[in-house]
Design a protein around this motif. Structure first.
Motif, PDB file in Angstrom:
ATOM      1  N   UNK A 174       0.831  -1.206   0.000  1.00 15.50           N
ATOM      2  CA  UNK A 174       0.000   0.000   0.000  1.00 15.50           C
ATOM      3  C   UNK A 174       0.868   1.258   0.000  1.00 15.50           C
ATOM      4  N   UNK A 175       1.904   1.265   0.840  1.00 12.46           N
ATOM      5  CA  UNK A 175       2.838   2.401   0.893  1.00 12.46           C
ATOM      6  C   UNK A 175       3.553   2.560  -0.449  1.00 12.46           C
ATOM      7  N   UNK A 225       2.582   7.819  -6.519  1.00 12.60           N
ATOM      8  CA  UNK A 225       1.724   8.977  -6.813  1.00 12.60           C
ATOM      9  C   UNK A 225       0.536   8.601  -7.706  1.00 12.60           C
ATOM     10  N   UNK A 226       0.042   7.381  -7.520  1.00 12.69           N
ATOM     11  CA  UNK A 226      -1.191   6.987  -8.197  1.00 12.69           C
ATOM     12  C   UNK A 226      -2.366   7.680  -7.506  1.00 12.69           C
ATOM     13  N   UNK A 259      -6.963   2.343  -4.098  1.00 18.95           N
ATOM     14  CA  UNK A 259      -8.058   1.646  -3.408  1.00 18.95           C
ATOM     15  C   UNK A 259      -8.559   0.469  -4.245  1.00 18.95           C
ATOM     16  N   UNK A 260      -8.646   0.654  -5.569  1.00 23.56           N
ATOM     17  CA  UNK A 260      -9.110  -0.432  -6.445  1.00 23.56           C
ATOM     18  C   UNK A 260      -8.170  -1.628  -6.385  1.00 23.56           C
ATOM     19  N   UNK A 261      -6.868  -1.371  -6.402  1.00 23.56           N
ATOM     20  CA  UNK A 261      -5.889  -2.451  -6.348  1.00 23.56           C
ATOM     21  C   UNK A 261      -5.972  -3.208  -5.021  1.00 23.56           C
ATOM     22  N   UNK A 266      -7.169   3.643   1.539  1.00 18.92           N
ATOM     23  CA  UNK A 266      -7.122   5.108   1.486  1.00 18.92           C
ATOM     24  C   UNK A 266      -8.505   5.679   1.212  1.00 18.92           C
ATOM     25  N   UNK A 267      -8.831   6.755   1.919  1.00 19.13           N
ATOM     26  CA  UNK A 267     -10.136   7.380   1.721  1.00 19.13           C
ATOM     27  C   UNK A 267     -10.188   8.072   0.356  1.00 19.13           C
TER      28      UNK A 267
END
Length: 296
Positions: free
Chosen positions: A55-56, A62-63, A69-71, A99-100
């Motif tokens: 995730x980090x 910088x996506x 979130x989709x991934x 991520x929100x």
């Protein structure tokens, strides 16, 4: 490809009836995580720590938060399947926080803009006739780009005035067509399609007679929008947003709109009610004398 990933993709195809496009997206997202592990651990040996590191890693690339979130949602689904199928004992994604995503209202066309774009196709050539039929279906039926591309000749019933659509999860629905869409389709089928030299059972053909592709449709729409003088980004999906919004503004009930759009959840459709409220507020602010304080 790891056996557990093959099993998951087969599950999506055979049990969930997902489209090839959706399955390919899942495969791409999970394969990216597999490559991230660099052979240090197999997909079935992963813990919550590895998922957090991934995730980090994605955030540092910088996506957009929506893409990240989709991934991560794809990985959640994958590990939920592995736990359910007995590949793993514990689900490492169970407590993973995503991520929100900021809530944004979809871009829509005004009625005037939609008509300006559609009427820009004068139907002088087979391509213009095809393009007008495409636009009438996008705006007059609210179809997704994949649904438009997936239409076959047998899916259209001009006599009864409807089109049979296969949407997400291969769920089928029947969409009524208005007179403008029906007339445009009739002209396309009688004049334009035969002239393009059909080599496919797809409803919409390219210049060489083969089935039109999603990329081809996007290029067509971009070119038409530019020619119509609309100076903002309009995609095929903008017509779907506009279809839903204009239905609600015209008095359609939300359950009917949900059915027409093929939404599984009513909450997905409700964003268009928020959009209509925002537009009403803008009208109020612009028009009502007591909507804002007077400048001193």
């Amino acid at each position: 490809m790891p056996e557990e990933l093959k099993a998951f993709l087969n599950y999506l195809l055979l049990e969930r009836n997902y489209s090839p496009h959706t399955i390919a997206a899942y495969q791409k997202d999970i394969s990216e995580f597999w490559e991230f592990l660099q052979g240090e651990k197999s997909l079935t040996m992963v813990g919550e720590l590895e998922l957090k590191k991934f995730l980090v890693y994605l955030l540092k690339k910088k996506l957009s938060r929506r893409t990240v979130a989709r991934k991560m949602v794809a990985l959640r689904s994958f590990y939920r399947f592995l736990k359910k199928s007995g590949f793993i004992k514990e689900n490492p994604s169970l407590n993973l926080e995503l991520p929100k995503i900021p809530k944004t209202l979809p871009e829509v066309l005004t009625v005037e803009e939609a008509l300006k774009i559609i009427e820009s196709q004068k139907q002088f050539t087979p391509i213009e006739i095809r393009n007008k039929a495409l636009l009438e279906l996008f705006y007059g039926a609210g179809l997704r780009i994949g649904e438009i591309v997936g239409l076959k000749l047998g899916d259209v019933d001009l006599a009864q005035g409807y089109v049979r659509v296969t949407g997400k999860g291969r769920r089928q629905r029947i969409i009524p067509l208005g007179s403008y869409a029906l007339n445009a389709l009739k002209l396309y089928l009688e004049v334009s399609r035969p002239a393009l030299g059909p080599k496919s059972e797809q409803l919409f053909l390219n210049q060489r007679g083969g089935g039109i592709t999603p990329r081809g449709v996007r290029l067509i729409i971009a070119k038409i929008v530019k020619k119509a003088g609309i100076n903002r980004k309009i995609t095929p999906h903008t017509f779907r947003h506009s279809y839903a919004t204009h239905l609600l503004e015209g008095g359609a009930d939300i359950r009917s709109v949900q059915e027409l759009l093929g939404h599984k959840r009513l909450s997905t459709t409700e964003i268009y009610t928020h959009l209509s409220k925002e537009q009403l507020r803008e009208v109020y602010i612009q028009a009502h004398p007591r909507s804002r304080e007077e400048k001193k």
